[in-house]
Design a protein around this motif. Sequence first.
Motif, short mmCIF file in Angstrom:
data_model
loop_
_atom_site.label_atom_id
_atom_site.label_comp_id
_atom_site.label_asym_id
_atom_site.label_seq_id
_atom_site.Cartn_x
_atom_site.Cartn_y
_atom_site.Cartn_z
N LEU A 109 68.80 86.21 -22.32
CA LEU A 109 70.19 86.66 -21.63
C LEU A 109 69.69 86.43 -20.19
CD1 LEU A 109 70.29 89.95 -23.54
CD2 LEU A 109 72.34 88.30 -23.26
N MET A 110 68.65 86.14 -19.93
CA MET A 110 68.11 86.08 -18.12
C MET A 110 69.06 84.70 -17.95
SD MET A 110 64.88 88.42 -17.53
CE MET A 110 64.74 87.30 -15.72
N GLY A 111 68.91 83.56 -18.71
CA GLY A 111 69.18 82.52 -18.74
C GLY A 111 70.89 82.20 -18.63
N LEU A 112 71.83 83.46 -18.35
CA LEU A 112 72.85 82.95 -18.39
C LEU A 112 73.81 84.17 -17.44
CD1 LEU A 112 73.88 84.50 -21.61
CD2 LEU A 112 73.90 82.56 -21.81
N ILE A 113 72.69 84.78 -16.52
CA ILE A 113 73.02 85.37 -15.58
C ILE A 113 74.30 85.03 -14.83
CG2 ILE A 113 72.95 86.75 -13.28
CD1 ILE A 113 70.72 88.00 -14.73
N ASN A 114 73.19 84.23 -14.29
CA ASN A 114 73.95 82.73 -13.03
C ASN A 114 75.14 81.20 -13.24
OD1 ASN A 114 72.79 84.19 -11.43
ND2 ASN A 114 71.39 83.63 -11.35
N ILE A 115 75.42 80.98 -15.07
CA ILE A 115 75.92 79.90 -15.68
C ILE A 115 77.54 80.18 -14.59
CG2 ILE A 115 75.10 80.71 -18.09
CD1 ILE A 115 78.07 81.86 -18.64
N PRO A 116 77.98 79.02 -14.24
CA PRO A 116 79.37 79.05 -13.67
C PRO A 116 80.66 79.26 -14.85
CG PRO A 116 78.33 76.53 -14.25
CD PRO A 116 77.86 77.93 -14.73
N VAL A 117 81.21 79.88 -14.40
CA VAL A 117 82.36 80.92 -15.09
C VAL A 117 83.75 80.37 -14.23
CG1 VAL A 117 81.51 82.04 -16.68
CG2 VAL A 117 82.45 83.42 -14.82
N ARG A 118 85.13 80.42 -14.54
CA ARG A 118 86.34 80.42 -14.26
C ARG A 118 87.00 81.75 -14.94
NH1 ARG A 118 90.99 76.32 -15.45
NH2 ARG A 118 92.43 78.85 -15.12
N THR A 119 87.94 82.30 -13.66
CA THR A 119 88.89 82.96 -14.71
C THR A 119 90.41 82.73 -14.16
OG1 THR A 119 89.80 84.08 -12.54
CG2 THR A 119 87.50 84.51 -13.56
N LEU A 120 91.21 83.69 -15.09
CA LEU A 120 92.51 83.16 -15.81
C LEU A 120 93.37 82.74 -14.55
CD1 LEU A 120 95.15 83.24 -18.00
CD2 LEU A 120 95.49 85.55 -17.24
N GLU A 121 93.35 84.13 -13.15
CA GLU A 121 93.94 84.01 -12.19
C GLU A 121 93.56 82.77 -11.73
OE1 GLU A 121 92.08 85.67 -13.18
OE2 GLU A 121 93.44 87.57 -13.90
N SER A 122 92.23 82.35 -11.36
CA SER A 122 92.01 81.58 -10.50
C SER A 122 91.21 81.07 -10.83
CB SER A 122 90.90 81.94 -9.20
OG SER A 122 90.00 81.09 -8.27
N THR A 123 90.72 78.83 -10.43
CA THR A 123 90.54 77.37 -11.30
C THR A 123 89.04 77.25 -10.27
OG1 THR A 123 91.35 76.24 -9.62
CG2 THR A 123 92.32 76.51 -11.38
N ASP A 124 88.47 78.45 -9.24
CA ASP A 124 87.29 78.53 -8.43
C ASP A 124 86.28 79.05 -9.56
OD1 ASP A 124 89.10 77.01 -6.22
OD2 ASP A 124 89.13 79.30 -5.14
N THR A 125 85.05 78.42 -9.91
CA THR A 125 83.53 78.71 -10.85
C THR A 125 83.30 79.90 -9.61
OG1 THR A 125 82.76 76.56 -10.01
CG2 THR A 125 84.30 76.90 -11.43
N VAL A 126 83.08 81.09 -10.22
CA VAL A 126 81.56 82.08 -9.53
C VAL A 126 80.49 81.58 -10.55
CG1 VAL A 126 83.44 82.33 -8.03
CG2 VAL A 126 83.28 83.89 -10.21
N SER A 127 79.62 83.00 -10.09
CA SER A 127 78.75 83.32 -11.46
C SER A 127 78.76 83.80 -11.96
CB SER A 127 77.65 83.12 -10.63
OG SER A 127 77.41 84.36 -9.70
N LEU A 128 78.49 84.27 -13.53
CA LEU A 128 78.82 85.47 -14.37
C LEU A 128 78.66 86.78 -13.61
CD1 LEU A 128 79.94 86.09 -16.69
CD2 LEU A 128 77.24 86.18 -17.69
N ARG A 129 77.56 86.66 -12.67
CA ARG A 129 76.72 87.96 -11.83
C ARG A 129 78.34 88.30 -11.16
NH1 ARG A 129 72.06 89.47 -10.11
NH2 ARG A 129 70.75 87.41 -10.60
N THR A 130 78.73 87.39 -10.42
CA THR A 130 79.48 87.14 -9.29
C THR A 130 80.98 87.91 -9.72
OG1 THR A 130 78.75 85.61 -7.88
CG2 THR A 130 80.68 86.55 -7.54
N PHE A 131 81.36 87.64 -11.05
CA PHE A 131 82.34 87.54 -11.51
C PHE A 131 82.81 89.25 -11.67
CE2 PHE A 131 84.34 88.70 -15.63
CZ PHE A 131 85.24 88.29 -15.33
N TYR A 132 81.16 89.56 -12.84
CA TYR A 132 81.44 90.99 -12.39
C TYR A 132 81.44 92.37 -11.10
CZ TYR A 132 81.33 91.15 -18.39
OH TYR A 132 81.72 90.58 -18.89
N LYS A 133 80.48 91.62 -10.48
CA LYS A 133 80.51 92.56 -8.84
C LYS A 133 81.75 91.94 -8.79
CE LYS A 133 78.20 91.86 -4.94
NZ LYS A 133 77.15 92.25 -4.22
#
Length: 367
Positions: A109-133
């Motif tokens: 699970l620790m290896g998943l904390i900083n994977i890059p993700v994008r959201t439905l509203e934006s095409t910019d990628t952020v880390s999974l931690r930043t998304f939840y924050k």
Amino acid sequence: MATAQDGNSNINTGKIDVDIWDFIPKLKKSFHFILYFALGFAFLGGIIAFGRMKTYRAELVLSPELGASKEGSLSSIADMVGLSFDFGSNSEAVNVMIYPDVVASKSFLMGLINIPVRTLESTDTVSLRTFYKNKEGGWLDGLQRGMGEILASFKKKKNIGGLGEKESNTESFILISDKEDAFIGMLKNSISVDVDDKTGLIIVASTTPDPYVSAILTDTVGKRLQSYITQYRTTKAKLDYDYFDKMSDEAEIKYKNSLNAYADNVDSNMQAVLQRVKGKQEKLEADVALAAQVYTQLKQKKELAKAKIQEVKPAFVVIDPVSVPLRATGIGRLFTILLSFIMGGILASMWILVGREIWERLKRGDG
């Protein structure tokens, strides 16, 4: 007299005649109470429905191809060249039932904390931690999170500052902060891995507040799980290959040294006829033959171990690839309100027909 007999007959048979039409006047009389009670339940259902943020679930279905008959081909080759090489398929086969435990482990699970993700509203990628924050949840989610932080603050914490500083090279433990531990716990509840006992299919799923994040997280978990299992399956074979590679190199050096020693002895004693010289040459010749035999066998085992690495690699077939979920999970907010309204009406009706009478009897002490 006939009426008494009929009453006694009903009592003896244990039957109670209930006329459902007798309930209608009671329900009509308390119509407003039932309506207000049902509306109150609907209001509570709406608070709960709109107090939590929507979540989306994405799934990936895999089929691990772990054929047990693969080792037979290598065993046949080993028999043909006169080698006894135990491939031990049972000792190397990984039990698919441990896949959920692998994904639920802290290291995974620790290896998943900083994977890059994008959201439905934006095409910019952020880390999974930043998304939840940055994700704003419903007020119930905030209340639950706040209560959890308050309860955690009352717990006595151990001071582990400096742990691992003296042994920085060790990997026997993991040091994480309180916030990371809380985030990993939340992430653990968001990911599920189920294994079908009958078909052996692996179902990887992720539930997050965004459909794109759910799809990306599910795809990442599936790929990393495959990589982990592949590494798990090939570790023993790679260790065997490294061992025989090292041993064959040492045997080759020993063979070349013994061959050079024999050649030097023969060249320097070409005209010698002494029995002692001939005996030494025979010994050196036997050493050369033995070294050649050992080197040949180790070379063959090295090649078999190299082939074994490819043989034990599991092949994962994607049965159902990840797709971005189109609908939120759950029964929906409007349906939740409607269901709450119906449930409130049923409870109010039960109170009018049965509950109120029982309560009055308990107050009077009738039992």
